[in-house]
Design a protein around this motif. Structure first.
Motif, PDB file in Angstrom:
ATOM      1  N   SER A  43      12.847  -0.511   8.621  1.00 39.11           N
ATOM      2  CA  SER A  43      11.951   0.024   7.598  1.00 39.11           C
ATOM      3  C   SER A  43      11.620   1.491   7.865  1.00 39.11           C
ATOM      4  O   SER A  43      11.494   1.930   9.004  1.00 39.11           O
ATOM      5  CB  SER A  43      10.660  -0.795   7.567  1.00 39.11           C
ATOM      6  OG  SER A  43       9.705  -0.178   6.720  1.00 39.11           O
ATOM      7  N   GLN A  44      11.459   2.239   6.784  1.00 40.92           N
ATOM      8  CA  GLN A  44      11.066   3.641   6.875  1.00 40.92           C
ATOM      9  C   GLN A  44       9.549   3.814   6.783  1.00 40.92           C
ATOM     10  O   GLN A  44       9.034   4.925   6.894  1.00 40.92           O
ATOM     11  CB  GLN A  44      11.733   4.434   5.739  1.00 40.92           C
ATOM     12  CG  GLN A  44      13.248   4.425   5.790  1.00 40.92           C
ATOM     13  CD  GLN A  44      13.793   5.011   7.070  1.00 40.92           C
ATOM     14  OE1 GLN A  44      13.419   6.117   7.459  1.00 40.92           O
ATOM     15  NE2 GLN A  44      14.677   4.282   7.737  1.00 40.92           N
ATOM     16  N   GLY A  45       8.848   2.699   6.585  1.00 40.62           N
ATOM     17  CA  GLY A  45       7.406   2.770   6.443  1.00 40.62           C
ATOM     18  C   GLY A  45       6.675   2.184   7.635  1.00 40.62           C
ATOM     19  O   GLY A  45       7.228   2.030   8.715  1.00 40.62           O
ATOM     20  N   ARG A  46       5.412   1.848   7.388  1.00 43.05           N
ATOM     21  CA  ARG A  46       4.570   1.278   8.447  1.00 43.05           C
ATOM     22  C   ARG A  46       4.483  -0.233   8.277  1.00 43.05           C
ATOM     23  O   ARG A  46       4.979  -0.800   7.299  1.00 43.05           O
ATOM     24  CB  ARG A  46       3.159   1.869   8.370  1.00 43.05           C
ATOM     25  CG  ARG A  46       3.102   3.388   8.396  1.00 43.05           C
ATOM     26  CD  ARG A  46       1.790   3.862   7.801  1.00 43.05           C
ATOM     27  NE  ARG A  46       1.604   3.373   6.427  1.00 43.05           N
ATOM     28  CZ  ARG A  46       0.487   3.473   5.732  1.00 43.05           C
ATOM     29  NH1 ARG A  46      -0.568   4.059   6.263  1.00 43.05           N
ATOM     30  NH2 ARG A  46       0.401   3.011   4.503  1.00 43.05           N
ATOM     31  N   VAL A  47       3.824  -0.869   9.234  1.00 46.45           N
ATOM     32  CA  VAL A  47       3.515  -2.285   9.113  1.00 46.45           C
ATOM     33  C   VAL A  47       2.026  -2.377   8.768  1.00 46.45           C
ATOM     34  O   VAL A  47       1.177  -1.924   9.533  1.00 46.45           O
ATOM     35  CB  VAL A  47       3.797  -3.054  10.414  1.00 46.45           C
ATOM     36  CG1 VAL A  47       3.403  -4.525  10.257  1.00 46.45           C
ATOM     37  CG2 VAL A  47       5.266  -2.937  10.792  1.00 46.45           C
ATOM     38  N   VAL A  48       1.727  -2.926   7.592  1.00 45.82           N
ATOM     39  CA  VAL A  48       0.342  -3.114   7.160  1.00 45.82           C
ATOM     40  C   VAL A  48      -0.021  -4.569   7.434  1.00 45.82           C
ATOM     41  O   VAL A  48       0.580  -5.479   6.870  1.00 45.82           O
ATOM     42  CB  VAL A  48       0.162  -2.788   5.667  1.00 45.82           C
ATOM     43  CG1 VAL A  48      -1.291  -3.007   5.253  1.00 45.82           C
ATOM     44  CG2 VAL A  48       0.608  -1.366   5.366  1.00 45.82           C
ATOM     45  N   ILE A  62      -3.237  -6.965  16.593  1.00 48.28           N
ATOM     46  CA  ILE A  62      -1.785  -6.842  16.444  1.00 48.28           C
ATOM     47  C   ILE A  62      -1.413  -5.421  16.042  1.00 48.28           C
ATOM     48  O   ILE A  62      -0.437  -4.850  16.535  1.00 48.28           O
ATOM     49  CB  ILE A  62      -1.262  -7.863  15.413  1.00 48.28           C
ATOM     50  CG1 ILE A  62      -1.392  -9.288  15.976  1.00 48.28           C
ATOM     51  CG2 ILE A  62       0.202  -7.577  15.058  1.00 48.28           C
ATOM     52  CD1 ILE A  62      -1.056 -10.383  14.978  1.00 48.28           C
ATOM     53  N   VAL A  63      -2.203  -4.830  15.164  1.00 47.94           N
ATOM     54  CA  VAL A  63      -1.983  -3.433  14.763  1.00 47.94           C
ATOM     55  C   VAL A  63      -2.057  -2.520  15.983  1.00 47.94           C
ATOM     56  O   VAL A  63      -1.213  -1.630  16.169  1.00 47.94           O
ATOM     57  CB  VAL A  63      -3.015  -3.000  13.698  1.00 47.94           C
ATOM     58  CG1 VAL A  63      -3.061  -1.481  13.562  1.00 47.94           C
ATOM     59  CG2 VAL A  63      -2.683  -3.640  12.358  1.00 47.94           C
ATOM     60  N   PRO A  72       4.664   2.063  14.055  1.00 49.16           N
ATOM     61  CA  PRO A  72       3.495   2.520  13.283  1.00 49.16           C
ATOM     62  C   PRO A  72       2.906   1.383  12.453  1.00 49.16           C
ATOM     63  O   PRO A  72       3.628   0.698  11.724  1.00 49.16           O
ATOM     64  CB  PRO A  72       4.071   3.616  12.386  1.00 49.16           C
ATOM     65  CG  PRO A  72       5.307   4.075  13.089  1.00 49.16           C
ATOM     66  CD  PRO A  72       5.875   2.847  13.745  1.00 49.16           C
ATOM     67  N   ALA A  73       1.602   1.163  12.591  1.00 51.00           N
ATOM     68  CA  ALA A  73       0.958   0.058  11.889  1.00 51.00           C
ATOM     69  C   ALA A  73      -0.452   0.452  11.480  1.00 51.00           C
ATOM     70  O   ALA A  73      -1.054   1.373  12.043  1.00 51.00           O
ATOM     71  CB  ALA A  73       0.923  -1.185  12.789  1.00 51.00           C
ATOM     72  N   ILE A  74      -0.988  -0.264  10.488  1.00 49.04           N
ATOM     73  CA  ILE A  74      -2.334  -0.004  10.005  1.00 49.04           C
ATOM     74  C   ILE A  74      -2.956  -1.315   9.558  1.00 49.04           C
ATOM     75  O   ILE A  74      -2.260  -2.204   9.046  1.00 49.04           O
ATOM     76  CB  ILE A  74      -2.321   1.032   8.852  1.00 49.04           C
ATOM     77  CG1 ILE A  74      -3.743   1.464   8.511  1.00 49.04           C
ATOM     78  CG2 ILE A  74      -1.587   0.498   7.639  1.00 49.04           C
ATOM     79  CD1 ILE A  74      -3.794   2.664   7.566  1.00 49.04           C
ATOM     80  N   PHE A  75      -4.262  -1.454   9.759  1.00 50.11           N
ATOM     81  CA  PHE A  75      -4.974  -2.670   9.365  1.00 50.11           C
ATOM     82  C   PHE A  75      -5.559  -2.504   7.964  1.00 50.11           C
ATOM     83  O   PHE A  75      -6.075  -1.445   7.613  1.00 50.11           O
ATOM     84  CB  PHE A  75      -6.092  -2.972  10.352  1.00 50.11           C
ATOM     85  CG  PHE A  75      -7.020  -4.067   9.891  1.00 50.11           C
ATOM     86  CD1 PHE A  75      -6.600  -5.384   9.847  1.00 50.11           C
ATOM     87  CD2 PHE A  75      -8.319  -3.767   9.478  1.00 50.11           C
ATOM     88  CE1 PHE A  75      -7.452  -6.395   9.416  1.00 50.11           C
ATOM     89  CE2 PHE A  75      -9.183  -4.770   9.041  1.00 50.11           C
ATOM     90  CZ  PHE A  75      -8.740  -6.089   9.017  1.00 50.11           C
ATOM     91  N   ASN A  92       7.227   2.198   1.237  1.00 51.56           N
ATOM     92  CA  ASN A  92       8.176   1.599   2.172  1.00 51.56           C
ATOM     93  C   ASN A  92       7.526   0.725   3.245  1.00 51.56           C
ATOM     94  O   ASN A  92       8.195   0.311   4.198  1.00 51.56           O
ATOM     95  CB  ASN A  92       8.986   2.704   2.852  1.00 51.56           C
ATOM     96  CG  ASN A  92       9.873   3.450   1.882  1.00 51.56           C
ATOM     97  OD1 ASN A  92      10.533   2.842   1.043  1.00 51.56           O
ATOM     98  ND2 ASN A  92       9.873   4.776   1.969  1.00 51.56           N
ATOM     99  N   ASP A  93       6.243   0.452   3.099  1.00 51.19           N
ATOM    100  CA  ASP A  93       5.540  -0.350   4.101  1.00 51.19           C
ATOM    101  C   ASP A  93       5.943  -1.820   4.038  1.00 51.19           C
ATOM    102  O   ASP A  93       6.291  -2.349   2.974  1.00 51.19           O
ATOM    103  CB  ASP A  93       4.025  -0.245   3.905  1.00 51.19           C
ATOM    104  CG  ASP A  93       3.485   1.129   4.249  1.00 51.19           C
ATOM    105  OD1 ASP A  93       4.201   1.893   4.923  1.00 51.19           O
ATOM    106  OD2 ASP A  93       2.353   1.444   3.838  1.00 51.19           O
ATOM    107  N   VAL A  94       5.875  -2.461   5.190  1.00 47.03           N
ATOM    108  CA  VAL A  94       6.042  -3.906   5.286  1.00 47.03           C
ATOM    109  C   VAL A  94       4.656  -4.506   5.473  1.00 47.03           C
ATOM    110  O   VAL A  94       3.877  -4.037   6.301  1.00 47.03           O
ATOM    111  CB  VAL A  94       6.931  -4.292   6.485  1.00 47.03           C
ATOM    112  CG1 VAL A  94       7.095  -5.803   6.564  1.00 47.03           C
ATOM    113  CG2 VAL A  94       8.278  -3.602   6.398  1.00 47.03           C
ATOM    114  N   VAL A  95       4.339  -5.538   4.702  1.00 48.50           N
ATOM    115  CA  VAL A  95       3.006  -6.142   4.772  1.00 48.50           C
ATOM    116  C   VAL A  95       3.078  -7.463   5.529  1.00 48.50           C
ATOM    117  O   VAL A  95       3.963  -8.293   5.275  1.00 48.50           O
ATOM    118  CB  VAL A  95       2.428  -6.386   3.367  1.00 48.50           C
ATOM    119  CG1 VAL A  95       1.021  -6.992   3.463  1.00 48.50           C
ATOM    120  CG2 VAL A  95       2.385  -5.084   2.569  1.00 48.50           C
ATOM    121  N   VAL A  96       2.154  -7.636   6.452  1.00 49.51           N
ATOM    122  CA  VAL A  96       2.019  -8.893   7.188  1.00 49.51           C
ATOM    123  C   VAL A  96       0.664  -9.485   6.845  1.00 49.51           C
ATOM    124  O   VAL A  96      -0.373  -8.852   7.068  1.00 49.51           O
ATOM    125  CB  VAL A  96       2.117  -8.682   8.716  1.00 49.51           C
ATOM    126  CG1 VAL A  96       1.919 -10.011   9.453  1.00 49.51           C
ATOM    127  CG2 VAL A  96       3.453  -8.059   9.095  1.00 49.51           C
TER     128      VAL A  96
END
Length: 321
Positions: A43-48, A62-63, A72-75, A92-96
């Motif tokens: 991924s080119q984005g962050r993990v949300v 986890i963030v 790179p991640a954000i809550f 481009n973010d991936v959401v968890v």
């Protein structure tokens, strides 16, 4: 059963319940887990990471783990997301999304909004028949048979399982990225752990005075130098080259051995072949040398030239020890 025995029994039962639940997660790992890791990696984005209640607290941790290990991640709190914070999610973010039941109202309201944005969704849930499990692109099961809580209500075992699954994701990403100890140090420059990975002898000796005397210096001159430089040691030089050291211990041994010290010189009482270290050496390695040899100071050399002293107190002050 005594109060002590009762308390220990409860604690042991809790840890055994949670540890078994975490171990059972191994059987839930499948292609979805591997595909989720690969997608995040590419991924080119962050993990949300999002959740509500106790799951939101786990999401925050986890963030923090992802950020500190190179991903790179954000809550984003699921409740806040549907009340104005949805803009946290970029193209481009991936959401968890994390939810034990997978059916909490906030999560159910959030899922279609994620789909509208066409972001990939990873669900971490203990209910594989839930709305979250059915709508997620990748589902990671954190099913547990029961909570450690005797009423089977307070999130305990389930949150431990969520946290462990998050750690598994982070460590997979860390290793696949080739994230090294040097990389880790860049993300942790202020703590003791980071210092162990980046702090070098050169960073320490530059703040110390540089004690030195000539091999022909009198004992009085030696004592004054050790006292003024406050490192408990002085290097002894001959023709500009280090030939030994005099420490506090050498001074004490001299006083026990000699009644008349007026004629003694640094060369008479010094310890030859002193332990030394290069200024480019990691401070933690210098500490090991000190501990292995049962000494408090090391002479430091830069390109073969005497540069100063590193004292064990320096390492204590830096939090290395």
């Amino acid at each position: 059963m005594s109060d002590t025995q009762s308390i220990l029994s409860i604690a042991k039962r809790t840890l055994e319940t949670e540890s078994k639940a975490i171990l059972n997660l191994v059987d839930f790992l499948d292609d979805h887990f591997a595909e989720a890791v690969q997608f995040i990696l590419q991924s080119q984005g962050r993990v949300v990471v999002s959740g509500v209640g106790k799951s939101a607290i786990i999401a925050s941790k986890i963030v923090a783990t992802l950020n500190s290990t190179g991903t790179p991640a954000i809550f984003m709190h699921a409740a806040d997301a549907i009340h104005g914070d949805l803009g946290t999610i970029q193209k481009n973010d991936v959401v968890v999304c994390i939810s034990k039941s997978g059916n909490t109202p906030e999560i159910k309201a959030l899922l279609p909004l994620i789909k509208i944005g066409k972001n990939k969704l990873i669900g971490i849930t203990g209910n594989m028949d839930s709305v979250l499990a059915k709508q997620a692109d990748f589902v990671l099961s954190t099913y547990v048979e029961k909570e450690a809580c005797p009423n089977n209500l307070a999130p305990t075992t389930s949150t431990s399982a969520q946290l462990a699954m998050g750690d598994a994701l982070a460590i997979c990403l860390l290793e696949l990225r080739g994230f090294s100890s040097a990389d880790f140090a860049k993300y942790h420059p202020g703590g003791a752990l980071g210092k162990k990975l980046y702090l070098r002898v050169a960073d320490i000796v530059v703040n110390n005075q540089v004690p030195k005397v000539d091999i022909h210096s009198s004992v009085k001159e030696v004592i004054v130098e050790i006292s003024e430089k406050m490192l408990g040691v002085t290097a002894v030089l001959e023709n500009g080259k280090v030939v030994g050291v005099v420490t506090d211990g050498d001074i004490r041994r001299m006083l026990r051995k000699h009644d008349n010290i007026g004629e003694l010189t640094a060369g008479d009482i010094m310890t030859k072949d002193p332990k030394s270290v290069d200024t480019d050496t990691l401070a933690v390695k210098a500490l090991k040398t000190l501990q292995d040899n049962g000494i408090s100071q090391l002479l430091a050399f830069e390109n073969g030239t005497y540069a100063g002293v590193v004292h064990i107190h320096n390492l204590i002050n830096e939090g290395i020890l």
